[in-house]
Design a protein around this motif. Structure first.
Motif, PDB file in Angstrom:
ATOM      1  N   VAL A 179       0.841  -1.205   0.000  1.00  8.53           N
ATOM      2  CA  VAL A 179       0.000   0.000   0.000  1.00  8.53           C
ATOM      3  C   VAL A 179       0.876   1.255   0.000  1.00  8.53           C
ATOM      4  N   THR A 180       0.348   2.303  -0.607  1.00 15.32           N
ATOM      5  CA  THR A 180       0.967   3.628  -0.558  1.00 15.32           C
ATOM      6  C   THR A 180      -0.173   4.608  -0.292  1.00 15.32           C
ATOM      7  N   PRO A 181       0.153   5.878  -0.036  1.00 20.24           N
ATOM      8  CA  PRO A 181      -0.927   6.857   0.179  1.00 20.24           C
ATOM      9  C   PRO A 181      -1.830   7.052  -1.043  1.00 20.24           C
ATOM     10  N   ASP A 182      -1.547   6.393  -2.157  1.00 20.83           N
ATOM     11  CA  ASP A 182      -2.451   6.457  -3.315  1.00 20.83           C
ATOM     12  C   ASP A 182      -3.618   5.494  -3.203  1.00 20.83           C
ATOM     13  N   VAL A 183      -3.590   4.608  -2.203  1.00 23.25           N
ATOM     14  CA  VAL A 183      -4.710   3.673  -2.040  1.00 23.25           C
ATOM     15  C   VAL A 183      -5.236   3.680  -0.611  1.00 23.25           C
ATOM     16  N   LEU A 184      -6.523   3.360  -0.495  1.00 27.15           N
ATOM     17  CA  LEU A 184      -7.098   3.129   0.828  1.00 27.15           C
ATOM     18  C   LEU A 184      -6.389   1.928   1.454  1.00 27.15           C
ATOM     19  N   ILE A 185      -6.128   1.997   2.750  1.00 24.74           N
ATOM     20  CA  ILE A 185      -5.547   0.857   3.457  1.00 24.74           C
ATOM     21  C   ILE A 185      -6.665  -0.171   3.659  1.00 24.74           C
ATOM     22  N   PRO A 186      -6.487  -1.405   3.161  1.00 24.07           N
ATOM     23  CA  PRO A 186      -7.568  -2.392   3.318  1.00 24.07           C
ATOM     24  C   PRO A 186      -7.916  -2.588   4.799  1.00 24.07           C
ATOM     25  N   ARG A 187      -9.225  -2.648   5.088  1.00 18.16           N
ATOM     26  CA  ARG A 187      -9.692  -2.760   6.469  1.00 18.16           C
ATOM     27  C   ARG A 187     -10.062  -4.200   6.818  1.00 18.16           C
ATOM     28  N   PRO A 188      -9.849  -4.597   8.075  1.00 15.68           N
ATOM     29  CA  PRO A 188     -10.276  -5.937   8.493  1.00 15.68           C
ATOM     30  C   PRO A 188     -11.774  -6.169   8.222  1.00 15.68           C
ATOM     31  N   ASP A 189     -12.608  -5.139   8.403  1.00 13.94           N
ATOM     32  CA  ASP A 189     -14.053  -5.298   8.166  1.00 13.94           C
ATOM     33  C   ASP A 189     -14.356  -5.763   6.743  1.00 13.94           C
ATOM     34  N   THR A 190     -13.514  -5.340   5.817  1.00 14.50           N
ATOM     35  CA  THR A 190     -13.742  -5.657   4.406  1.00 14.50           C
ATOM     36  C   THR A 190     -13.523  -7.145   4.117  1.00 14.50           C
ATOM     37  N   GLU A 191     -12.849  -7.838   5.050  1.00  9.68           N
ATOM     38  CA  GLU A 191     -12.680  -9.285   4.870  1.00  9.68           C
ATOM     39  C   GLU A 191     -14.023  -9.994   4.860  1.00  9.68           C
ATOM     40  N   VAL A 192     -15.035  -9.415   5.496  1.00 13.62           N
ATOM     41  CA  VAL A 192     -16.387  -9.994   5.484  1.00 13.62           C
ATOM     42  C   VAL A 192     -16.896 -10.090   4.038  1.00 13.62           C
ATOM     43  N   LEU A 193     -16.597  -9.085   3.241  1.00 13.71           N
ATOM     44  CA  LEU A 193     -17.010  -9.083   1.832  1.00 13.71           C
ATOM     45  C   LEU A 193     -16.250 -10.180   1.059  1.00 13.71           C
ATOM     46  N   ALA A 194     -14.917 -10.173   1.189  1.00 12.96           N
ATOM     47  CA  ALA A 194     -14.113 -11.166   0.456  1.00 12.96           C
ATOM     48  C   ALA A 194     -14.503 -12.588   0.876  1.00 12.96           C
ATOM     49  N   GLN A 195     -14.576 -12.793   2.193  1.00 11.02           N
ATOM     50  CA  GLN A 195     -14.895 -14.112   2.738  1.00 11.02           C
ATOM     51  C   GLN A 195     -16.281 -14.598   2.293  1.00 11.02           C
ATOM     52  N   GLY A 196     -17.271 -13.717   2.366  1.00 11.58           N
ATOM     53  CA  GLY A 196     -18.642 -14.083   1.992  1.00 11.58           C
ATOM     54  C   GLY A 196     -18.731 -14.461   0.520  1.00 11.58           C
ATOM     55  N   VAL A 197     -18.052 -13.696  -0.322  1.00 13.28           N
ATOM     56  CA  VAL A 197     -18.082 -13.990  -1.761  1.00 13.28           C
ATOM     57  C   VAL A 197     -17.418 -15.348  -2.021  1.00 13.28           C
ATOM     58  N   ILE A 198     -16.298 -15.592  -1.364  1.00 14.17           N
ATOM     59  CA  ILE A 198     -15.592 -16.875  -1.537  1.00 14.17           C
ATOM     60  C   ILE A 198     -16.517 -18.030  -1.131  1.00 14.17           C
ATOM     61  N   GLU A 199     -17.196 -17.884   0.016  1.00 14.39           N
ATOM     62  CA  GLU A 199     -18.088 -18.956   0.477  1.00 14.39           C
ATOM     63  C   GLU A 199     -19.208 -19.224  -0.520  1.00 14.39           C
ATOM     64  N   HIS A 200     -19.787 -18.153  -1.065  1.00 15.80           N
ATOM     65  CA  HIS A 200     -20.903 -18.344  -1.994  1.00 15.80           C
ATOM     66  C   HIS A 200     -20.468 -18.927  -3.337  1.00 15.80           C
ATOM     67  N   LEU A 201     -19.192 -18.839  -3.642  1.00 16.95           N
ATOM     68  CA  LEU A 201     -18.731 -19.305  -4.952  1.00 16.95           C
ATOM     69  C   LEU A 201     -17.978 -20.627  -4.896  1.00 16.95           C
ATOM     70  N   GLN A 202     -17.819 -21.150  -3.679  1.00 14.47           N
ATOM     71  CA  GLN A 202     -16.996 -22.330  -3.481  1.00 14.47           C
ATOM     72  C   GLN A 202     -17.416 -23.514  -4.365  1.00 14.47           C
ATOM     73  N   ASP A 203     -18.721 -23.683  -4.547  1.00 21.23           N
ATOM     74  CA  ASP A 203     -19.184 -24.862  -5.293  1.00 21.23           C
ATOM     75  C   ASP A 203     -19.436 -24.589  -6.763  1.00 21.23           C
ATOM     76  N   PHE A 204     -19.087 -23.387  -7.206  1.00 23.39           N
ATOM     77  CA  PHE A 204     -19.277 -23.028  -8.612  1.00 23.39           C
ATOM     78  C   PHE A 204     -18.368 -23.913  -9.464  1.00 23.39           C
ATOM     79  N   SER A 205     -18.926 -24.544 -10.496  1.00 24.45           N
ATOM     80  CA  SER A 205     -18.041 -25.376 -11.322  1.00 24.45           C
ATOM     81  C   SER A 205     -18.497 -25.336 -12.770  1.00 24.45           C
ATOM     82  N   GLY A 206     -17.717 -25.904 -13.633  1.00 25.77           N
ATOM     83  CA  GLY A 206     -18.089 -26.011 -15.043  1.00 25.77           C
ATOM     84  C   GLY A 206     -17.368 -25.003 -15.914  1.00 25.77           C
ATOM     85  N   ARG A 207     -17.204 -23.786 -15.410  1.00 24.69           N
ATOM     86  CA  ARG A 207     -16.479 -22.769 -16.186  1.00 24.69           C
ATOM     87  C   ARG A 207     -15.901 -21.752 -15.206  1.00 24.69           C
TER      88      ARG A 207
END
Ligand code: SAM
Ligand code: GLN
Length: 286
Positions: free
Chosen positions: A89-117
């Motif tokens: 990170v540099t001052p050109d970007v927002l510092i990623p927040r721990p709270d935002t892991e809820v978004l990444a984690q939730g998306v990963i969980e919902h896509l875990q069983d996606f298959s075929g393509r």
């Protein structure tokens, strides 16, 4: 006792950070000293009596002075951990927040069983790239288009994509919101848009006011970006695809309402963060 030992230097720095009202004084003092010594923070405790060189003390004192100006530790050391990955990170970007892991984690969980393509993801306002790069790291079959208006932020995101070896699965676009993605369709649209009320921008915590203004200012009611993203998202989603956006404290209800008003989504979910605050709104396309 000698003045130049790790132990002495740590206490001195901690005292000056504390005196300035920085509530993570000891932690910050340790992280910055570990950075100067190119060692791990906990290693400091094994070597408390080690003496620092004049050069090391000078570098350390300089960093402490900059921390006293309320520059966040992440900008001083040049990285921040997110989803177990160490993002540049540099001052050109927002510092990623721990709270935002809820978004990444939730998306990963919902896509875990996606298959075929391959799963196709759009990340609107990618900043350091933290959300979408970590999703790609956890889902081998995902590919992403990441957009930001800031060319400088995109440079950092590209650097991170290389660092985590996902350059072959991610494309970066400079532009506003969905504009660079015209005609494309995705399985998921994610965004952590600027959501701070314009009226609050001058009263931010001093550390946050060192972050890019365009990463934070969400307009008069903080909802400007949600209106635009929610309005456009259905055109960019495959059937059964979903939108997942981070929201600020107390914004979830208003964002759910905007989603329902479109008539284009069949249902929504709200995901909470560790502090039990409603942090993410997800909505499935009809
Ligand atoms: N996704 C990163 C994260 O969660 O750490 C950064 C999120 S930051 C809150 C919002 C990002 O949106 C910033 O990188 C900012 O440059 C970008 N941004 C602001 N206005 C935008 C626009 N009109 N179109 C695309 N990106 C925009
Ligand atoms: N979470 C940031 C804060 O600490 C705001 C980020 C955003 O506007 N998306 O205020």
């Amino acid at each position: 006792m000698k003045e130049n030992t790790i132990s002495k230097q740590l206490s001195k720095a901690t005292a000056s950070l504390e005196a300035a009202g920085i509530d993570t004084a000891r932690l910050d003092a340790e992280v910055l000293l570990a950075y100067v010594l190119n060692s791990r923070r906990l290693a400091l405790y094994v070597h408390v009596a080690q003496e620092l060189t004049d050069e090391q003390i000078k570098r350390y004192e300089n960093l402490i002075l900059r921390r006293l100006e309320r520059i966040p530790v992440a900008y001083l050391v040049g990285h921040k951990e997110f989803m177990g990955l160490n993002f540049a990170v540099t001052p050109d970007v927002l510092i990623p927040r721990p709270d935002t892991e809820v978004l990444a984690q939730g998306v990963i969980e919902h896509l875990q069983d996606f298959s075929g393509r391959a799963i196709e993801i759009a990340d609107i306002g990618t900043g350091s790239g933290a959300i979408c790069i970590s999703i790609l790291k956890f889902l081998d079959n995902a590919i992403a288009d990441a957009v930001d208006v800031s060319a400088k932020a995109l440079d950092i995101a590209r650097f991170n994509a290389e660092k985590f070896n996902v350059t072959d699965r991610i494309n970066f676009y400079e532009g506003s919101l969905f504009e660079p993605l015209a005609g494309k369709k995705f399985d998921v649209v994610i965004s952590n848009p600027p959501y701070v009320l314009s009226g609050d921008m001058d009263n931010l915590q001093p550390e946050i006011s060192t972050e890019p203004r365009i990463a934070l200012d969400g307009g008069a009611d903080g909802l400007d970006f949600y209106r635009q993203i929610i309005d456009a998202a259905p055109n960019f989603l495959n059937d059964d695809g979903f939108l997942a956006v981070e929201v600020g404290a107390n914004q979830a209800d208003a964002v759910v309402k905007l989603i329902n008003e479109t008539g284009a989504f069949s249902y929504t979910q709200v995901w909470k963060d560790l502090a039990n605050i409603e942090r993410v709104v997800a909505a499935w396309k009809k």
